[in-house]
Design a protein around this motif. Structure first.
Motif, PDB file in Angstrom:
ATOM      1  N   GLU A 141       1.575   2.977   4.661  1.00 31.84           N
ATOM      2  CA  GLU A 141       0.824   1.800   5.122  1.00 31.84           C
ATOM      3  C   GLU A 141       1.436   1.258   6.401  1.00 31.84           C
ATOM      4  O   GLU A 141       0.732   0.907   7.347  1.00 31.84           O
ATOM      5  CB  GLU A 141       0.908   0.743   4.025  1.00 31.84           C
ATOM      6  N   TYR A 142       2.741   1.194   6.435  1.00 28.95           N
ATOM      7  CA  TYR A 142       3.442   0.678   7.614  1.00 28.95           C
ATOM      8  C   TYR A 142       3.152   1.546   8.839  1.00 28.95           C
ATOM      9  O   TYR A 142       2.846   1.038   9.918  1.00 28.95           O
ATOM     10  CB  TYR A 142       4.952   0.635   7.345  1.00 28.95           C
ATOM     11  N   LEU A 143       3.223   2.871   8.657  1.00 28.02           N
ATOM     12  CA  LEU A 143       3.008   3.784   9.782  1.00 28.02           C
ATOM     13  C   LEU A 143       1.568   3.711  10.270  1.00 28.02           C
ATOM     14  O   LEU A 143       1.310   3.742  11.466  1.00 28.02           O
ATOM     15  CB  LEU A 143       3.358   5.217   9.379  1.00 28.02           C
ATOM     16  N   ASN A 144       0.628   3.616   9.333  1.00 33.98           N
ATOM     17  CA  ASN A 144      -0.785   3.501   9.712  1.00 33.98           C
ATOM     18  C   ASN A 144      -1.009   2.254  10.539  1.00 33.98           C
ATOM     19  O   ASN A 144      -1.633   2.303  11.598  1.00 33.98           O
ATOM     20  CB  ASN A 144      -1.677   3.399   8.466  1.00 33.98           C
ATOM     21  N   SER A 145      -0.493   1.120  10.052  1.00 37.16           N
ATOM     22  CA  SER A 145      -0.740  -0.141  10.760  1.00 37.16           C
ATOM     23  C   SER A 145      -0.079  -0.099  12.131  1.00 37.16           C
ATOM     24  O   SER A 145      -0.623  -0.577  13.108  1.00 37.16           O
ATOM     25  CB  SER A 145      -0.223  -1.329   9.944  1.00 37.16           C
ATOM     26  N   HIS A 146       1.052   0.529  12.210  1.00 42.89           N
ATOM     27  CA  HIS A 146       1.766   0.627  13.494  1.00 42.89           C
ATOM     28  C   HIS A 146       0.988   1.467  14.487  1.00 42.89           C
ATOM     29  O   HIS A 146       0.873   1.132  15.669  1.00 42.89           O
ATOM     30  CB  HIS A 146       3.147   1.239  13.259  1.00 42.89           C
ATOM     31  N   ARG A 147       0.419   2.582  14.018  1.00 43.73           N
ATOM     32  CA  ARG A 147      -0.328   3.455  14.925  1.00 43.73           C
ATOM     33  C   ARG A 147      -1.648   2.839  15.341  1.00 43.73           C
ATOM     34  O   ARG A 147      -2.116   3.062  16.459  1.00 43.73           O
ATOM     35  CB  ARG A 147      -0.556   4.814  14.264  1.00 43.73           C
ATOM     36  N   GLU A 148      -2.245   2.044  14.425  1.00 41.74           N
ATOM     37  CA  GLU A 148      -3.495   1.368  14.790  1.00 41.74           C
ATOM     38  C   GLU A 148      -3.220   0.342  15.882  1.00 41.74           C
ATOM     39  O   GLU A 148      -3.978   0.231  16.843  1.00 41.74           O
ATOM     40  CB  GLU A 148      -4.090   0.661  13.552  1.00 41.74           C
TER      41      GLU A 148
END
Lengths: 152, 555
Positions: A141-148
């Motif tokens: 979740e953290y990586l997804n939000s960061h990439r978004e």
């Protein structure tokens, strides 16, 4: 703990006795071997009590904290997020007493929780596995939000 | 290399046969060397009795058999080993007696490096080395592939581009639209920096001049190597002085050394001591892209590293003894797969002033720049109480041993007979001088290393980095990301318990010699604050660090 220690002591004492009885060694050295065996016996009798009093562990949502030792006190602190393998092992002495050990592996090495009864060991292993999965989901979740955010 | 529908398959270059066999062949050759005379005389037919023939054949025949087996096994293994690269995996299949298929997910590959030694340079071939981010294989390279240099470059670039696409696709996008957008976005970015066959000379961010590499080599030479070289020089001078007058210089040198081999050994020692780093780092250059560092260097063995920045677990700012005296600094990177097989560290910055070193870190690894100026604290004055206790225990131990030797009659007579023998040989005065001298030497070493440790050992608990400073004569400052510390082991021995201080060992993912960092004697509170930060910082937060393009500027 006492039994494990005494088995180690017995092996050392047995080797010492075998050396004294069957090996052709200089008499001065024999005296040193006897002194060494007496020292090991004394340590073998007193260290389990001290180790037992000192041994403690704590498992929270975030970390595993294990303290143990005799002459040197060691405290291992392992964040649960770093774990990638959990192993429950039962050696022959553990099986005699209905005990198990839980080994946790990180990318930097292993840490072991010893002398747990079977039920507790299984419970700890299951709980840690659930926590690892939760941490993996948090990471994704953290990586997804960061990439978004990055893409924006 | 064959390519079909985006799947590339190939075998290693046949030169790998020689590389795999040379050690076995060298051992057999060494064994054979011992029987050269006998074999020679049989060939010359000076001795042709059956017994003489047997003497040689019991060695020759097994050697021929073993040689045959080695050649058969190595050639067959090469024939039956194939590599297949697709979008997501590299598959290594070996179809010999034990069939093995190794599948490596490209997203698990941390390093893609290239290497070329002298012989490979002559034949136009290169080695591609792949490493996964795994503790179990951290000590050795996971995959080594030997190809023609052009094909090796192609393969390396293909792997890196697939890795990037894989990473973008599997980091999790909620919808297909965004996934497609991401894939095309990433592909554009990838083509920019990855599809180049080789980075052109001018395109590197940092190119270190040869003069600076030479100076780096001198500054990095261990003091003991210099002492050794000087001692050898003294031996030569003494030899030359004692040699016959009137002979040529070569003959005089040979007299002084005793053989040509000794001269070669001396030259090799000088080169190894003083110029090892010059040869190793010749042509040093670095390029920084948003996600990777590309490092290239080497004269006799060319090395090219492609290191993902998020897999860099620590950096070390080091000052070997000579560098420390003259105020020079250098930086190495710690991650799995970087560095040569023996050192395991990739050089980031060669010897330079502190200002230059900081500027280089800011340019090449700005992620670590915040941590370089973190405040550090020395061990406090309780350290000296700890040292006194340790010395007291040491001398008490020595006293117990000597008292025991005295009390036990057999060991007492043995001890005195040893001293007596020494006295007979060199005189009683010198015998006791040696004994006391050895004891004093231990004490002096203990005192000097304690002072050195107290002067150097420091710890810094920064916002994002743990700083550990260590070293007696050479100084080493290690910056560890909290998120990369796998676990910590606090220790307290008997002597430390008297002053209520602890030491600690921090474990990271790295080859075994570089995976453990120990700090000095500090209070429990200091380590508790590190503990808190280690638990708070997650390892995946560091994986998400992507330096924006504007942060990496060309000068």
């Amino acid at each position: 703990m006492l039994v494990a220690e005494m088995i180690g002591v017995l092996i050392v004492e047995g080797s010492g006795i075998a050396l004294l009885l069957f090996a052709d060694i200089w008499s001065g050295l024999k005296i040193w071997i006897i002194i060494f065996m007496i020292a090991i016996l004394i340590i073998g009798l007193i260290s389990p009590k001290i180790r037992y009093e000192r041994y403690r562990y704590r498992i929270t949502d975030e970390e595993i904290d294990i303290q143990e030792g005799f002459l040197w006190i060691n405290r291992n602190i392992v964040p649960i997020e770093r774990l990638h393998k959990i192993e429950v092992a039962r050696g022959p002495i553990d099986r005699m007493f209905g005990l198990a050990k839980v080994s946790v592996t990180t990318a930097g090495g292993d840490v072991t929780l010893r002398f747990l009864d079977n039920e507790k060991a299984d419970f700890i292993a299951d709980s840690l596995k659930k926590r690892i999965n939760e941490e993996a989901a948090d990471a994704k979740e953290y990586l997804n939000s960061h990439r978004e955010e990055d893409a924006q | 290399m064959k390519e079909e529908n985006g799947v590339v398959s190939f075998r290693c270059h046949p030169f790998i046969l020689l590389e795999n066999m040379w050690q076995g062949l060298a051992m057999l050759a060494l064994i054979l060397l011992g029987y050269v005379d006998e074999i020679g005389s049989i060939i010359k037919e000076e001795k042709t009795t059956f017994r003489d023939f047997l003497e040689v054949s019991w060695v020759l025949i097994p050697i021929i058999i073993v040689l045959g087996i080695i050649i058969f096994v190595v050639v067959r293994r090469w024939q039956k080993t194939t590599f297949t690269l697709n979008d997501t995996t590299l598959v290594i299949e070996r179809d010999t007696i034990n069939k093995k298929i190794n599948t490596i997910g490209l997203k698990n590959i941390s390093n893609v490096n290239m290497e070329q030694n002298l012989i490979e340079m002559a034949f136009g071939i290169s080695k591609v080395k792949l490493d996964t981010n795994s503790l179990s294989t951290a000590q050795t390279t996971d995959v080594k592939i030997l190809l023609k240099t052009e094909e090796a470059n192609q393969f390396k670039n293909l792997v890196i581009s697939h890795m990037n696409q894989q990473k973008a696709a599997t980091d999790g996008n909620p919808s297909l639209e965004i996934e497609e957008e991401y894939a095309s976005f990433k592909k554009e970015k990838v083509q920019d920096s990855i599809y180049m066959e080789d980075i052109a000379g001018d395109d590197y961010d940092v190119i270190v001049p040869y003069k600076d590499i030479f100076l780096h080599s001198i500054y990095s030479t261990p003091v003991f190597s210099i002492i050794f070289v000087l001692a050898l020089l003294v031996v030569i001078i003494v030899g030359v002085v004692n040699a016959h007058v009137g002979n040529s210089i070569v003959e005089v040198a040979k007299d002084g050394f005793g053989s040509l081999f000794a001269i070669l050994l001396f030259v090799y020692s000088i080169v190894q001591s003083l110029f090892k780093d010059f040869i190793r780092l010749y042509g040093f250059r670095i390029k920084r892209t948003p996600e990777r560092l590309y490092i290239s260097y080497g004269l006799l063995k060319k090395q090219k590293f492609a290191i993902p920045v998020d897999k860099i677990n620590a950096i070390i700012i080091s000052q070997p003894t000579i560098s420390r005296w003259i105020g020079k600094y250098q930086v190495q990177i710690i991650n799995v797969g970087s560095g040569e097989d023996d050192t395991k560290r990739a050089q980031l910055v060669t010897a330079c002033t502190r200002t230059q070193c900081m500027a280089a870190i800011k340019r090449l690894l700005p992620e670590f720049y915040d941590g370089v100026d973190d405040e550090t604290v020395k061990q406090d004055k309780c350290y000296w109480k700890y040292i006194l206790v340790r010395f007291a225990l040491f001398f008490a131990g020595i006293g117990v041993v000597i008292a025991s030797l005295e009390l036990i009659s057999e060991t007492r007579s043995f001890m005195y007979s040893v001293i007596g023998d020494m006295s007979k040989e060199i005189g009683s005065f010198y015998a006791w001088l040696i004994i006391i001298g050895v004891l004093l030497l231990f004490i002096v070493i203990g005192v000097v290393s304690s002072i050195g440790s107290y002067m150097t050992r420091e710890i810094g608990v920064g916002k994002n980095y743990l700083t550990i400073v260590d070293g007696c004569f050479a100084k080493q400052t290690t910056l560890l990301r909290y998120g990369k510390i796998q676990y910590m082991n606090m220790q307290q021995g008997l002597s430390a318990r008297t002053i209520k201080r602890h030491t600690c060992v921090f474990h990271i993912l790295a080859p075994i010699m570089l995976s453990v960092y120990s700090s000095g004697l500090f209070t429990k509170e200091v380590y508790e604050s590190i503990h808190e930060k280690m638990t708070k910082h997650k390892s995946y937060e560091d994986s998400a660090i992507i330096v924006k393009d504007e942060q990496v500027e060309k000068e």
